[in-house]
Scaffold this active site. Structure first.
Site, PDB file in Angstrom:
ATOM      1  N   LYS A  72       1.024  -1.223   0.022  1.00 12.39           N
ATOM      2  CA  LYS A  72      -0.499   0.155  -0.071  1.00 12.39           C
ATOM      3  C   LYS A  72       1.006   1.291  -0.131  1.00 12.39           C
ATOM      4  O   LYS A  72       0.330   2.235  -0.878  1.00 12.39           O
ATOM      5  CB  LYS A  72      -0.663  -0.106   1.317  1.00 12.39           C
ATOM      6  CG  LYS A  72      -1.252  -1.286   1.228  1.00 12.39           C
ATOM      7  CD  LYS A  72      -3.028  -1.511   2.159  1.00 12.39           C
ATOM      8  CE  LYS A  72      -2.176  -1.166   4.176  1.00 12.39           C
ATOM      9  NZ  LYS A  72      -0.947  -2.823   3.683  1.00 12.39           N
ATOM     10  N   THR A  73       1.405   1.507   0.764  1.00 18.77           N
ATOM     11  CA  THR A  73       2.512   2.500   0.702  1.00 18.77           C
ATOM     12  C   THR A  73       4.088   2.876  -0.169  1.00 18.77           C
ATOM     13  O   THR A  73       3.995   3.389  -0.811  1.00 18.77           O
ATOM     14  CB  THR A  73       3.677   2.090   2.272  1.00 18.77           C
ATOM     15  OG1 THR A  73       3.173   1.872   3.818  1.00 18.77           O
ATOM     16  CG2 THR A  73       4.417   3.541   2.368  1.00 18.77           C
ATOM     17  N   ASP A 117      -0.770   6.744   6.712  1.00 24.60           N
ATOM     18  CA  ASP A 117      -1.195   4.911   7.219  1.00 24.60           C
ATOM     19  C   ASP A 117      -1.758   4.703   8.510  1.00 24.60           C
ATOM     20  O   ASP A 117      -1.688   5.216   9.181  1.00 24.60           O
ATOM     21  CB  ASP A 117       0.783   4.883   7.758  1.00 24.60           C
ATOM     22  CG  ASP A 117       0.775   2.700   7.021  1.00 24.60           C
ATOM     23  OD1 ASP A 117      -0.546   2.744   6.546  1.00 24.60           O
ATOM     24  OD2 ASP A 117       1.936   2.804   7.991  1.00 24.60           O
ATOM     25  N   THR A 166      -5.192  -1.415   6.953  1.00 25.64           N
ATOM     26  CA  THR A 166      -5.351  -2.820   7.149  1.00 25.64           C
ATOM     27  C   THR A 166      -6.891  -3.415   7.393  1.00 25.64           C
ATOM     28  O   THR A 166      -7.613  -5.203   7.908  1.00 25.64           O
ATOM     29  CB  THR A 166      -4.191  -3.254   8.187  1.00 25.64           C
ATOM     30  OG1 THR A 166      -4.823  -2.523   9.345  1.00 25.64           O
ATOM     31  CG2 THR A 166      -3.408  -3.195   7.072  1.00 25.64           C
ATOM     32  N   ARG A 225       6.358  -8.327   0.955  1.00 26.31           N
ATOM     33  CA  ARG A 225       7.269  -7.477   2.559  1.00 26.31           C
ATOM     34  C   ARG A 225       8.000  -8.827   3.029  1.00 26.31           C
ATOM     35  O   ARG A 225       9.343  -8.873   3.715  1.00 26.31           O
ATOM     36  CB  ARG A 225       6.575  -7.109   4.132  1.00 26.31           C
ATOM     37  CG  ARG A 225       7.964  -6.363   4.884  1.00 26.31           C
ATOM     38  CD  ARG A 225       7.295  -5.610   5.919  1.00 26.31           C
ATOM     39  NE  ARG A 225       6.764  -4.455   4.978  1.00 26.31           N
ATOM     40  CZ  ARG A 225       5.647  -3.503   5.185  1.00 26.31           C
ATOM     41  NH1 ARG A 225       4.622  -4.570   6.468  1.00 26.31           N
ATOM     42  NH2 ARG A 225       5.324  -2.639   5.136  1.00 26.31           N
TER      43      ARG A 225
END
Ligand code: ADP
Length: 351
Positions: A72-73, A117, A166, A225
């Site tokens: 997302k980032t 975020d 999330t 990640r």
């Protein structure tokens, strides 16, 4: 110390975020063309970006929803790159007071991306400042109190808010409705993770066999990640134990040493499943009770641990709580029928 497991997990998440900034900076794709997978949301964004550039307008506000580590980032930074604008970043928990948000908003320039975020963690009073900012590109300053209170409307430049969450379900509907584009990111397919691992290995200059990439990818919980983290662990192991080359056996051995099994489950995942099986006879077990037994914060269990187990069908969510599936029992080699039948009394214990 309760909750030390959660702290460890959260620390790991933020360390990884920090590591992304250091040596993993290069691993982060910079353009939509480098961003692997997530075809549908990427296509939506590609069209929106192209249209906005053509009209010389800023983008609509965008909400990205999905488990941690799915990109997302990364997408927010890519959008800023593709729009040739600056990105200003913050996070829900960091915006404690209205003033924190005002400071950031009033410094935005035309077309800037403002990334928040964990937007579901924004305090309610701060959220209310966000509404006029998103809708009318204005913020209301309040002077004095009580009967003397006066407001002054301050105009903002047209900016694009990108929110990442999330837990989209926790967003209030007024906030949610102010986003023009809402997209969910899902766990990655194995072949996409293979591409990500290969791309990262190339950037980090680690020699790797195709089969080595595959073994890492399939243990990555569908998450880029995690894939990059495992690649770094395997790289260390390969350098110390195996002449620096990542082959399939090297990847398997290195990750077994990390406690990661062939489905990508960690010790904590297995502990969760075993707790349900042995302490709750396969469930249903309430999420709060499970969190307490595992000494985890409920949010960590909900946001970090269980989404992949649900997706993989190891865990089943019911209105009474979580149950383990037959697949989970097979994976852990615990007979399924015995555990469940014992609970329902079919074996004669509870007639
Ligand atoms: P999130 O914000 O959803 O928690 P991030 O955007 O921080 O996730 O992504 C974590 C890491 O995973 C990034 O640093 C990047 O290297 C990698 N990554 C994420 N998505 C992709 C992708 N689609 N292709 C390649 N690498 C990715």
């Amino acid at each position: 110390m309760i909750y030390d497991e959660s702290d460890k997990l959260l620390e790991k998440e933020s360390e990884e975020k920090a590591a992304d900034v250091e040596d993993l900076l290069n691993l982060r794709p910079r353009a939509l063309s480098e961003y692997v997978g997530q075809e549908k949301p990427v296509e939506t964004l590609r069209i929106a970006i192209e249209a906005a550039l053509k009209r010389e307008e800023s983008l609509e506000h965008i909400l990205l929803n999905g488990p941690p580590g799915l990109g997302k980032t990364t997408l927010a930074h890519i959008i800023a790159n593709e729009m040739h604008t600056k990105i200003v970043t913050s996070s829900g928990p960091a915006l404690e007071k209205g003033g924190d948000l005002m400071g950031l908003l009033t410094n935005l320039e035309k077309g800037d991306i403002f990334f928040i975020d964990e937007i579901h963690r924004i305090p309610k009073i701060v959220e209310e400042f966000l509404y006029p900012a998103m809708e009318d590109f204005a913020v209301d300053f309040i002077f004095d109190r009580g009967v003397h209170a006066r407001t002054h409307r301050y105009r903002l430049e047209r900016f694009t808010l990108i929110g990442a969450t999330t837990r989209a379900g926790l967003l209030s509907s007024p906030l949610r409705e102010r986003f023009g584009i809402v997209r969910d990111l899902d766990f990655y397919q194995e072949q996409d993770l293979v591409r990500i691992v290969k791309r990262s290995a190339l950037i980090l200059k680690v020699p790797m066999h195709e089969e080595g990439a595959y073994e890492i990818a399939r243990r990555s919980r569908g998450t880029p990640r995690v894939a990059n983290r495992l690649l770094k662990r395997v790289r260390d192991y390969a350098e110390v134990r195996a002449k620096g080359v990542i082959t399939a056996p090297v990847a398997i051995e290195a990750l077994a040493l990390e406690g990661i099994d062939e489905c990508g489950l960690s010790e904590l995942d297995r502990k969760l499943l075993k707790t349900i099986i042995f302490n709750y006879k396969g469930g249903p077990a309430g999420i709060e009770a499970l969190a307490a037994t595992l000494q985890l914060e409920t949010d960590v269990l909900l946001e970090v641990v269980e989404p992949y187990l649900l997706k993989m069908g190891f865990l089943i969510r019911t209105s009474q709580g979580r149950k383990t599936s037959e697949k989970a029992h097979d994976h852990l080699r615990v007979p399924y029928r015995a555990a469940r039948h014992e609970r329902t009394g079919l074996f004669g214990d509870k007639k």
